[in-house]
Design a protein around this motif. Structure first.
Motif, PDB file in Angstrom:
ATOM      1  N   SER A  91      -1.166   3.157   1.689  1.00 46.73           N
ATOM      2  CA  SER A  91      -0.780   2.020   2.548  1.00 46.73           C
ATOM      3  C   SER A  91      -1.627   0.881   2.667  1.00 46.73           C
ATOM      4  O   SER A  91      -2.968   1.154   2.526  1.00 46.73           O
ATOM      5  N   ASP A  92      -1.311  -0.334   3.377  1.00 44.45           N
ATOM      6  CA  ASP A  92      -2.106  -1.215   3.927  1.00 44.45           C
ATOM      7  C   ASP A  92      -2.647  -1.029   5.077  1.00 44.45           C
ATOM      8  O   ASP A  92      -1.775  -1.477   6.128  1.00 44.45           O
ATOM      9  N   SER A 140      -9.071   4.776   5.465  1.00 42.30           N
ATOM     10  CA  SER A 140      -7.814   4.497   6.135  1.00 42.30           C
ATOM     11  C   SER A 140      -7.941   4.243   7.433  1.00 42.30           C
ATOM     12  O   SER A 140      -7.359   3.306   8.094  1.00 42.30           O
ATOM     13  N   GLN A 163       4.015   6.513   7.435  1.00 37.38           N
ATOM     14  CA  GLN A 163       3.626   6.249   6.073  1.00 37.38           C
ATOM     15  C   GLN A 163       4.520   6.703   5.162  1.00 37.38           C
ATOM     16  O   GLN A 163       5.474   7.648   5.580  1.00 37.38           O
ATOM     17  N   GLU A 218      -3.903  -1.282  -7.927  1.00 38.17           N
ATOM     18  CA  GLU A 218      -3.371  -0.677  -6.476  1.00 38.17           C
ATOM     19  C   GLU A 218      -1.864  -0.916  -6.609  1.00 38.17           C
ATOM     20  O   GLU A 218      -1.391  -1.404  -7.208  1.00 38.17           O
ATOM     21  N   GLY A 240       0.754  -0.623  -3.022  1.00 37.56           N
ATOM     22  CA  GLY A 240       0.996  -0.370  -1.536  1.00 37.56           C
ATOM     23  C   GLY A 240       2.166   0.333  -1.341  1.00 37.56           C
ATOM     24  O   GLY A 240       3.104   0.139  -2.121  1.00 37.56           O
ATOM     25  N   THR A 241       2.213   1.281  -0.333  1.00 36.06           N
ATOM     26  CA  THR A 241       3.560   2.008  -0.036  1.00 36.06           C
ATOM     27  C   THR A 241       4.272   1.814   0.885  1.00 36.06           C
ATOM     28  O   THR A 241       5.492   2.503   1.080  1.00 36.06           O
TER      29      THR A 241
END
Ligand code: T6T
Length: 324
Positions: free
Chosen positions: A140-141, A174, A274, A299, A301-302
């Motif tokens: 995640s960001d 995180s 998430q 990378e 992002g999800t």
């Protein structure tokens, strides 16, 4: 290819230094997945990883630390290295302390991809810093996630009052980024006072006690941001124990089983879910690609799903509630 050549090739592959157990069949690399701790977030990640492993027809090794601690994760990491997987997917439990053990794993010929958390500055393959050797980071960001949490809490408390962050422990990429994003965003809300962050060592009971202690010192507390699963579960429990359900607004990161009931009861206002299954799925896809010599993105992002009373019954939202 003649039988004789195939035997020669097989011989060469088996003798190659650092060759993984399945190096004999480079098309079927062995992937190892090492999460941070026993929690529904990582069990959901495992299911995404298993789905991709099945699609790719590859073997997935999995072992999970009992508690969030380098003393738990590093021995498992070393045991995995001895098994010589082709790629290690790991959620490093500390940004700095996991650099050396992972460097040793890479030295043993194992490719490294980090999921959910990162080492060093999280910027890989840029030639900068002691920890840029992993091939990719799938997560995640979290800084943006922290900003989303701040905006949601500011709205829930009507833009004024006292709030604080209930967090796991410092040094985790995180959760550190979530608090950083939260504090940054709160600067845009001058009528909101942010107290010092409290830490609970990933223990929900300790988080609940922290809430009681903060409430004792700040009876007018308006809101709490629970920065991850156990912090959020404890923050909600602490507010409930104090009989402040609905009065002290609670925003949590992660969507643990039962979050829908907590949102409907008004105990939790907002949950930022998430997509751990996507982290596991793309982690394995990238691992297989790398093992087969393909170039993979450094990378991915999800994303998130923000859950509240208005959407918690929608199937396209509920599907992102984690499960054990
Ligand atoms: O919030 C997740 C994960 O993203 C974080 O890195 C650590 O805590 C969790 O696993 C929840 O326990």
């Amino acid at each position: 290819m003649s039988a004789f050549c195939r035997v020669l090739l097989l011989g060469a592959l088996l003798l190659a230094p650092g060759a993984g157990p399945a190096a004999a069949d480079a098309d079927k690399p062995v992937i190892a997945l090492l999460p941070g701790v026993v929690d529904p977030f990582y069990f959901t990640m495992r299911r995404g990883a298993e789905k991709a492993a099945k699609e790719e027809g590859v073997q997935l090794l999995f072992q999970i630390p009992k508690t969030w601690n380098t003393t738990e994760q590093v021995p498992i990491l070393r045991a995995f290295v001895a098994k010589k997987p082709d790629v290690l997917l790991i959620a490093p439990v500390d940004k700095q302390q996991l650099i050396r053990p992972l460097k040793e794993a890479q030295g043993a010929g194992i490719k490294i991809i980090t999921v959910d958390t990162f080492i060093d500055d999280g910027k890989y393959q840029d030639g900068k810093g002691p920890g840029d050797f992993p091939l990719s980071f799938v997560a995640s960001d979290n800084t943006e996630g922290g900003r989303i949490a701040a905006r949601a809490l500011a709205k829930a408390i009507g833009g004024k009052g006292t709030v604080y962050c209930e967090n796991n422990k410092p040094g985790i990429s995180s959760t550190d980024q979530r608090v950083q994003g939260f504090l940054e965003e709160m600067k845009a809300h001058p009528d909101i006072k942010v107290l010092a962050t409290q830490y609970n060592e990933d223990d929900a009971n300790r988080a609940a006690s922290n809430v009681s202690a903060v409430l004792a010192r700040n009876p007018n507390l308006a809101g709490v941001f629970g920065v991850n699963t156990f912090s959020g579960m404890g923050a909600a429990e602490g507010v409930k124990r104090a009989g402040k359900t609905g009065k002290v607004k609670v925003v949590v990161f992660d969507a643990v089983p039962g979050i829908d009931k907590q949102i409907k009861s008004g105990l939790v206002d907002i949950a930022i879910a998430q997509k751990p299954a996507d982290m596991g799925y793309w982690g394995v896809k990238y691992a297989v690609g790398a093992a087969r010599g393909k170039k993979i993105p450094t990378e991915r992002g999800t994303g998130f799903v923000v859950m509240d009373k208005s959407n918690i019954d929608r199937p396209d939202v509920r599907q992102y509630i984690y499960s054990n």
